[in-house]
Design an enzyme around this catalytic site. Sequence first.
Site, PDB file in Angstrom:
ATOM      1  N   LYS A 116       0.836  -1.201   0.000  1.00 22.59           N
ATOM      2  CA  LYS A 116       0.000   0.000   0.000  1.00 22.59           C
ATOM      3  C   LYS A 116       0.873   1.254   0.000  1.00 22.59           C
ATOM      4  O   LYS A 116       0.627   2.199  -0.743  1.00 22.59           O
ATOM      5  CB  LYS A 116      -0.950  -0.016   1.217  1.00 22.59           C
ATOM      6  CG  LYS A 116      -2.074  -1.026   1.041  1.00 22.59           C
ATOM      7  CD  LYS A 116      -2.851  -1.301   2.318  1.00 22.59           C
ATOM      8  CE  LYS A 116      -3.831  -2.449   2.062  1.00 22.59           C
ATOM      9  NZ  LYS A 116      -4.495  -2.934   3.266  1.00 22.59           N
TER      10      LYS A 116
ATOM     11  N   GLN B 129      -4.777  -1.533   9.339  1.00 24.68           N
ATOM     12  CA  GLN B 129      -4.558  -2.853   8.729  1.00 24.68           C
ATOM     13  C   GLN B 129      -5.109  -3.939   9.652  1.00 24.68           C
ATOM     14  O   GLN B 129      -4.726  -4.017  10.817  1.00 24.68           O
ATOM     15  CB  GLN B 129      -3.055  -3.068   8.463  1.00 24.68           C
ATOM     16  CG  GLN B 129      -2.721  -4.367   7.781  1.00 24.68           C
ATOM     17  CD  GLN B 129      -3.279  -4.446   6.355  1.00 24.68           C
ATOM     18  OE1 GLN B 129      -3.220  -3.492   5.594  1.00 24.68           O
ATOM     19  NE2 GLN B 129      -3.833  -5.595   6.000  1.00 24.68           N
TER      20      GLN B 129
ATOM     21  N   ASP C 192     -11.090   2.803   3.843  1.00 24.92           N
ATOM     22  CA  ASP C 192     -11.476   1.393   3.698  1.00 24.92           C
ATOM     23  C   ASP C 192     -12.991   1.210   3.662  1.00 24.92           C
ATOM     24  O   ASP C 192     -13.483   0.095   3.464  1.00 24.92           O
ATOM     25  CB  ASP C 192     -10.902   0.603   4.891  1.00 24.92           C
ATOM     26  CG  ASP C 192     -10.018  -0.535   4.433  1.00 24.92           C
ATOM     27  OD1 ASP C 192      -9.958  -0.784   3.222  1.00 24.92           O
ATOM     28  OD2 ASP C 192      -9.403  -1.183   5.297  1.00 24.92           O
TER      29      ASP C 192
END
Length: 283
Positions: A54, A98, A121
């Site tokens: 990422k 994460q 997200d």
Amino acid sequence: MPAQILDGKTLAQKILSELSEKIEQTRLIKGRPPGLAVLMVGDNPASAVYVRNKERSCLNVGMSSYGRHFPHDVEQSIVIDEIERLNQDPNLDGILLQLPVPDYLNATEILYKITPEKDADGLHPINLGKLVRAEDGLRSCTPLGVMKLLEEYNIEPDGKRVVIVGRSILVGKPLSLMLLEKNATVTVAHSRTLNLAQVTNEADILIAAVGKPGLITSSMVKSGAVVIDVGINRLSDGTLAGDVDFASVSQVASYITPVPGGVGPLTVAMLLVNTFASYQKCP
Ligand code: NAD
């Protein structure tokens, strides 16, 4: 005839190269590049690989990347304080935690602290609620990637029978809503579904998001179906495999995603697309 490959890797490269051009144009007007913060707790090796991917992708498209790596025994309040600080940071447009985080932490409480405008997200309840209501909002990255792949290959969900195997908040549930929005008839199967093969055999579009290598075999797939494999499983020999038995299913399906190179690269691309969307909305 073997199935046509749905090439997520190439599509992701195309999306990221378009994004890179847009960032170059917009950063002159805004006076800063978009910024994404990626928070990680502990030393899960798979997570470390995802975080590195990422961060590298951010830099490749001209986005600033802020990594925050906490030790495996960090206190909940420290992670939350950091999120509250990042929420106020004018150089940041996206914040991502994460997953998974160690069990002793309350991941849901942490996710809820991310301001919905920077929820790259798409997992904040405000954004999930907007999805349920079919209103504009940040959408979950992996389901969004699946939708992009279908669109790229002109696979129209309207009127199709779609079966999603897996009902997680990360993939199955939001994806079912996105497909409903596109007028598909959606069935969500899961670990308690009886006669799974009978259900999957009805699918024009079959999506597996389970985490069990080789779960979907050719006898579970209708001839000519589109098969999307979201699963990413690390095998004992170190290689990656999806939830679909690619060798046999690709002989039955019309289209199929490989693993790796299918949905995975699109998840990262959608994360950056979401961050850019927040950046554009920022004054
Ligand atoms: P999860 O563990 O949260 O959910 C798994 C789902 O599968 C559950 O709803 C469960 O009911 C269902 N399930 C379990 N066993 C089953 C069985 N035998 N038959 C039918 N259903 C069964 O997992 P998740 O976070 O949704 O991830 C699923 C998979 O997708 C994993 O392999 C994960 O690594 C992968 N993943 C990939 C991406 C990507 O970018 N490609 C992103 C997220 C997750």
